[in-house]
Design a protein around this motif. Structure first.
Motif, PDB file in Angstrom:
ATOM      1  N   MET A   1       0.842  -1.212   0.000  1.00 20.78           N
ATOM      2  CA  MET A   1       0.000   0.000   0.000  1.00 20.78           C
ATOM      3  C   MET A   1       0.871   1.254   0.000  1.00 20.78           C
ATOM      4  O   MET A   1       0.514   2.263  -0.612  1.00 20.78           O
ATOM      5  CB  MET A   1      -1.020  -0.015   1.149  1.00 20.78           C
ATOM      6  CG  MET A   1      -0.507   0.196   2.531  1.00 20.78           C
ATOM      7  SD  MET A   1      -1.883   0.146   3.727  1.00 20.78           S
ATOM      8  CE  MET A   1      -0.981   0.436   5.259  1.00 20.78           C
ATOM      9  N   ILE A   2       2.022   1.178   0.650  1.00 23.93           N
ATOM     10  CA  ILE A   2       2.886   2.371   0.679  1.00 23.93           C
ATOM     11  C   ILE A   2       3.593   2.536  -0.673  1.00 23.93           C
ATOM     12  O   ILE A   2       3.707   3.655  -1.192  1.00 23.93           O
ATOM     13  CB  ILE A   2       3.840   2.308   1.889  1.00 23.93           C
ATOM     14  CG1 ILE A   2       2.992   2.493   3.159  1.00 23.93           C
ATOM     15  CG2 ILE A   2       4.942   3.368   1.801  1.00 23.93           C
ATOM     16  CD1 ILE A   2       3.690   2.316   4.461  1.00 23.93           C
ATOM     17  N   TYR A   3       3.992   1.438  -1.283  1.00 21.85           N
ATOM     18  CA  TYR A   3       4.551   1.528  -2.642  1.00 21.85           C
ATOM     19  C   TYR A   3       3.528   2.125  -3.606  1.00 21.85           C
ATOM     20  O   TYR A   3       3.872   2.877  -4.513  1.00 21.85           O
ATOM     21  CB  TYR A   3       4.954   0.145  -3.160  1.00 21.85           C
ATOM     22  CG  TYR A   3       6.416  -0.194  -2.946  1.00 21.85           C
ATOM     23  CD1 TYR A   3       7.411   0.483  -3.646  1.00 21.85           C
ATOM     24  CD2 TYR A   3       6.802  -1.193  -2.073  1.00 21.85           C
ATOM     25  CE1 TYR A   3       8.742   0.176  -3.462  1.00 21.85           C
ATOM     26  CE2 TYR A   3       8.130  -1.512  -1.881  1.00 21.85           C
ATOM     27  CZ  TYR A   3       9.101  -0.829  -2.576  1.00 21.85           C
ATOM     28  OH  TYR A   3      10.414  -1.127  -2.398  1.00 21.85           O
ATOM     29  N   ALA A   4       2.264   1.759  -3.423  1.00 16.77           N
ATOM     30  CA  ALA A   4       1.240   2.241  -4.350  1.00 16.77           C
ATOM     31  C   ALA A   4       0.961   3.732  -4.147  1.00 16.77           C
ATOM     32  O   ALA A   4       0.407   4.381  -5.034  1.00 16.77           O
ATOM     33  CB  ALA A   4      -0.050   1.440  -4.165  1.00 16.77           C
TER      34      ALA A   4
ATOM     35  N   VAL B   1       2.884   9.713   8.908  1.00 16.16           N
ATOM     36  CA  VAL B   1       2.824   8.368   9.507  1.00 16.16           C
ATOM     37  C   VAL B   1       2.614   8.451  11.015  1.00 16.16           C
ATOM     38  O   VAL B   1       3.320   9.197  11.703  1.00 16.16           O
ATOM     39  CB  VAL B   1       4.159   7.615   9.251  1.00 16.16           C
ATOM     40  CG1 VAL B   1       4.100   6.203   9.799  1.00 16.16           C
ATOM     41  CG2 VAL B   1       4.486   7.587   7.780  1.00 16.16           C
ATOM     42  N   GLN B   2       1.664   7.679  11.494  1.00 18.56           N
ATOM     43  CA  GLN B   2       1.492   7.553  12.950  1.00 18.56           C
ATOM     44  C   GLN B   2       2.765   6.923  13.519  1.00 18.56           C
ATOM     45  O   GLN B   2       3.227   5.889  13.032  1.00 18.56           O
ATOM     46  CB  GLN B   2       0.268   6.673  13.208  1.00 18.56           C
ATOM     47  CG  GLN B   2      -0.071   6.499  14.654  1.00 18.56           C
ATOM     48  CD  GLN B   2      -1.400   5.763  14.828  1.00 18.56           C
ATOM     49  OE1 GLN B   2      -2.295   5.879  13.996  1.00 18.56           O
ATOM     50  NE2 GLN B   2      -1.530   5.025  15.903  1.00 18.56           N
ATOM     51  N   ARG B   3       3.314   7.541  14.569  1.00 17.91           N
ATOM     52  CA  ARG B   3       4.643   7.148  15.061  1.00 17.91           C
ATOM     53  C   ARG B   3       4.675   5.707  15.607  1.00 17.91           C
ATOM     54  O   ARG B   3       5.664   5.007  15.456  1.00 17.91           O
ATOM     55  CB  ARG B   3       5.067   8.136  16.156  1.00 17.91           C
ATOM     56  CG  ARG B   3       6.335   7.821  16.898  1.00 17.91           C
ATOM     57  CD  ARG B   3       7.542   7.972  15.982  1.00 17.91           C
ATOM     58  NE  ARG B   3       8.799   7.784  16.689  1.00 17.91           N
ATOM     59  CZ  ARG B   3       9.301   6.623  17.068  1.00 17.91           C
ATOM     60  NH1 ARG B   3       8.614   5.519  16.844  1.00 17.91           N
ATOM     61  NH2 ARG B   3      10.462   6.531  17.685  1.00 17.91           N
ATOM     62  N   ASN B   4       3.600   5.279  16.249  1.00 22.29           N
ATOM     63  CA  ASN B   4       3.603   3.922  16.817  1.00 22.29           C
ATOM     64  C   ASN B   4       3.116   2.909  15.772  1.00 22.29           C
ATOM     65  O   ASN B   4       2.137   2.202  15.975  1.00 22.29           O
ATOM     66  CB  ASN B   4       2.781   3.824  18.108  1.00 22.29           C
ATOM     67  CG  ASN B   4       1.395   4.434  17.998  1.00 22.29           C
ATOM     68  OD1 ASN B   4       1.165   5.319  17.192  1.00 22.29           O
ATOM     69  ND2 ASN B   4       0.466   3.953  18.799  1.00 22.29           N
ATOM     70  N   ALA B   5       3.831   2.898  14.649  1.00 22.52           N
ATOM     71  CA  ALA B   5       3.497   1.968  13.565  1.00 22.52           C
ATOM     72  C   ALA B   5       4.407   0.747  13.653  1.00 22.52           C
ATOM     73  O   ALA B   5       5.498   0.803  14.234  1.00 22.52           O
ATOM     74  CB  ALA B   5       3.689   2.657  12.216  1.00 22.52           C
ATOM     75  N   HIS B   6       3.947  -0.342  13.035  1.00 22.64           N
ATOM     76  CA  HIS B   6       4.747  -1.564  12.983  1.00 22.64           C
ATOM     77  C   HIS B   6       5.984  -1.342  12.113  1.00 22.64           C
ATOM     78  O   HIS B   6       5.960  -0.526  11.179  1.00 22.64           O
ATOM     79  CB  HIS B   6       3.891  -2.689  12.389  1.00 22.64           C
ATOM     80  CG  HIS B   6       4.560  -4.017  12.369  1.00 22.64           C
ATOM     81  ND1 HIS B   6       5.066  -4.571  11.213  1.00 22.64           N
ATOM     82  CD2 HIS B   6       4.826  -4.909  13.354  1.00 22.64           C
ATOM     83  CE1 HIS B   6       5.590  -5.756  11.487  1.00 22.64           C
ATOM     84  NE2 HIS B   6       5.450  -5.989  12.780  1.00 22.64           N
ATOM     85  N   LYS B   7       7.021  -2.097  12.371  1.00 21.04           N
ATOM     86  CA  LYS B   7       8.277  -1.891  11.635  1.00 21.04           C
ATOM     87  C   LYS B   7       8.102  -2.033  10.121  1.00 21.04           C
ATOM     88  O   LYS B   7       8.825  -1.403   9.344  1.00 21.04           O
ATOM     89  CB  LYS B   7       9.362  -2.845  12.144  1.00 21.04           C
ATOM     90  CG  LYS B   7       8.987  -4.295  12.036  1.00 21.04           C
ATOM     91  CD  LYS B   7      10.039  -5.193  12.629  1.00 21.04           C
ATOM     92  CE  LYS B   7       9.552  -6.623  12.561  1.00 21.04           C
ATOM     93  NZ  LYS B   7      10.595  -7.603  12.732  1.00 21.04           N
ATOM     94  N   SER B   8       7.117  -2.833   9.674  1.00 21.32           N
ATOM     95  CA  SER B   8       6.933  -3.008   8.233  1.00 21.32           C
ATOM     96  C   SER B   8       6.581  -1.678   7.552  1.00 21.32           C
ATOM     97  O   SER B   8       6.931  -1.455   6.391  1.00 21.32           O
ATOM     98  CB  SER B   8       5.837  -4.044   7.946  1.00 21.32           C
ATOM     99  OG  SER B   8       4.647  -3.722   8.623  1.00 21.32           O
ATOM    100  N   VAL B   9       5.913  -0.782   8.285  1.00 21.40           N
ATOM    101  CA  VAL B   9       5.597   0.542   7.735  1.00 21.40           C
ATOM    102  C   VAL B   9       6.896   1.321   7.528  1.00 21.40           C
ATOM    103  O   VAL B   9       7.111   1.945   6.479  1.00 21.40           O
ATOM    104  CB  VAL B   9       4.630   1.299   8.684  1.00 21.40           C
ATOM    105  CG1 VAL B   9       4.505   2.761   8.299  1.00 21.40           C
ATOM    106  CG2 VAL B   9       3.266   0.621   8.699  1.00 21.40           C
TER     107      VAL B   9
END
Ligand SMILES: Cc1ncc(COP(=O)(O)O)c(C=O)c1O
Length: 473
Positions: free
Chosen positions: A94-97, A107-115
């Motif tokens: 989704m981020i590539y798209a 970006v919300q700071r408490n995101a998973h590392k994959s983000v």
């Protein structure tokens, strides 16, 4: 559409019943050559590949397409995808798209590392928004509409807003719909990592799903809260901004060309499970959960904390860290999802009408665990909440540029003011405490020291036992 159908499960079942002869991959030949124990080997008899009648995930036009259409019908998306590499690959796609190198992304700071990995791979420039600290769960919460509005005003050219909803601890908050409307009024797409909310489609008592509230792309770890196999996830698109073709394009590149049919079948089954979840199932879930909580509350020294998602429960033991409680429970054969300084996190099963769990037996084990904790606890160290950075921040360098820079290991005590050359990620939950490219503050060092004292585990480029951090020279 008939949501009781499970086209992919049925196709695999039928294929298996034909006792086919395998002169194709995988090399275990329906498990025949496998040395796995009998029960494990049984799963291999369904571990097929793109054979006639079994379709192809990357060019779906048969049973996989039917199964994905049922999924899309249930979640009311324009298109839904099966993922065989977890929400990790959904977040990447989704981020590539949504963005390319040098684009700004909020970006919300408490995101998973994959983000953060997606941001690094695309070369995008993140603007990090830290949600307010949630004192109830003692964890970072979710963003407020006001925060997002300020970020959009400061970064009007942002290509997307990436949210985590709910948080790992089940915080959903109340502002998501307003945030989505705000972003859409500025033509900014909203990408939601709803890894922990695949069951929200059920409706009350669960929070609402981001896809119902108008998010453009939503990713679900079906394996976290629905009865799907590990790695099985969903991605849903319903957007005027993000093209489903682009998502499909990136998923083709990022996912295996030999996706596991067993995982995909479990996704088909998980979709049917949640689609058939009715009011009587909900009533049973609510009643069982209530009994479970009452039972836990009667155990001396336990404090039970409920969050927005009824599937999540936090449990604290007075005078002990979550890590100590976790160890005591494991000695009794009870495994929590995670532990942190203050508490453990349970993810309850999405019990349907047919389940009557052995609550009494569980109670006995839990009482034994709490008794074994002893009287003198390893009192949790209070982590300074200043460690949770407030408001909007940016990175000193985009993560992609760090790989080519000169780096060094230095003592943690001398790291304040330096730029971290690696993300430092307490795991679980997998939310970076320090992001690659971020300036190290005193509060980061304090929080790291406190976490190490209570036995937290870390991922990333870390030498925390040596009390060193990896920084730019
Ligand atoms: C919020 C969040 N997003 C994404 C992921 C990655 O999900 P998966 O393990 O399905 O790849 C996790 C995993 O824990 C998570 O907690």
């Amino acid at each position: 559409m008939n949501q009781n159908d499970r086209p992919l499960v049925q196709a695999l079942q039928y294929f298996n019943e034909q006792t086919p002869v395998s002169f194709h991959v995988p090399g275990h030949k329906h498990g025949l050559l496998s040395g796995l124990p009998h029960k494990m080997r049984q799963a291999l008899t369904y571990d097929f590949t793109e054979l006639t009648g079994l379709d192809d995930l990357h060019e779906a036009e048969g049973v996989i397409q039917e199964a994905e259409s049922l999924l899309s019908d249930l979640y009311r998306s324009d298109r839904s995808f099966f993922l065989v590499n977890g929400s990790t690959v959904g977040n990447l796609a989704m981020i590539y798209a949504a963005c390319r190198a040098d684009d700004t992304i909020i970006v919300q700071r408490n995101a998973h590392k994959s983000v953060f990995h997606a941001i690094e791979l695309t070369g995008a420039r993140p603007v990090l928004l830290s949600p307010p600290w949630d004192a109830h769960t003692r964890t970072p919460g979710v963003l407020t509409p006001d925060q997002v509005e300020r970020a959009l005003a400061a970064y009007p050219h942002a290509k997307a807003v990436v949210l985590t909803y709910p948080t790992y601890y089940g915080i959903a908050g109340e502002g998501l719909r307003e945030i989505i409307e705000l972003c859409h009024s500025r033509s900014v797409p909203v990408l939601v990592d709803e890894a922990h909310g695949a069951h929200f489609i059920i409706g009350e008592p669960f929070p609402r799903s981001a896809i119902e509230m108008g998010a453009d792309v939503v990713v679900h770890s079906a394996h976290k809260t629905l009865p799907a196999m590990t790695m099985g996830s969903f991605l849903h698109v319903r957007s005027d901004h993000i093209s489903e073709k682009k998502i499909a394009h990136y998923l083709q590149m990022l996912q295996s060309s030999s996706p596991s049919y067993v995982i995909m079948a479990s996704l088909d089954d998980a979709r049917a499970y949640v689609a058939s979840y009715k009011d009587n199932d909900k009533r049973n879930f609510v009643a069982l959960r209530f009994s479970f909580i009452q039972m836990l509350k009667r155990i001396d020294r336990l404090e039970i904390v409920e969050t927005d998602d009824p599937l999540k429960l936090l449990i604290r033991a007075e005078g002990h860290s979550g890590f100590a409680l976790q160890a005591a429970l494991e000695a009794e054969g009870i495994y929590a999802e995670l532990a942190d300084t203050y508490q453990i996190l349970f993810i309850l099963p999405l019990w349907n009408e047919q389940f009557t769990p052995p609550l009494q037996a569980w109670k006995e084990k839990m009482v034994a665990a709490v008794t074994n904790l002893g009287k003198v606890g390893d009192t949790p160290i209070s982590i300074s909440l200043a460690a949770w950075p407030d408001g909007i921040s940016t990175l000193a360098y985009p993560p992609i540029s760090i790989t080519d820079m000169e780096t060094e290991w230095i003592s943690m005590n001398e790291a304040e003011g330096r730029i971290s050359a690696a993300s430092v990620i307490p795991y679980p939950p997998g939310i970076p405490l320090l992001v690659k490219g971020e300036e190290i503050k005193e509060s980061h060092i304090q929080e790291l020291s406190a976490l190490m004292k209570v036995g937290a585990r870390f991922q990333g480029t870390v030498r925390l036992a040596e009390k060193e951090l990896f920084v730019l020279k």
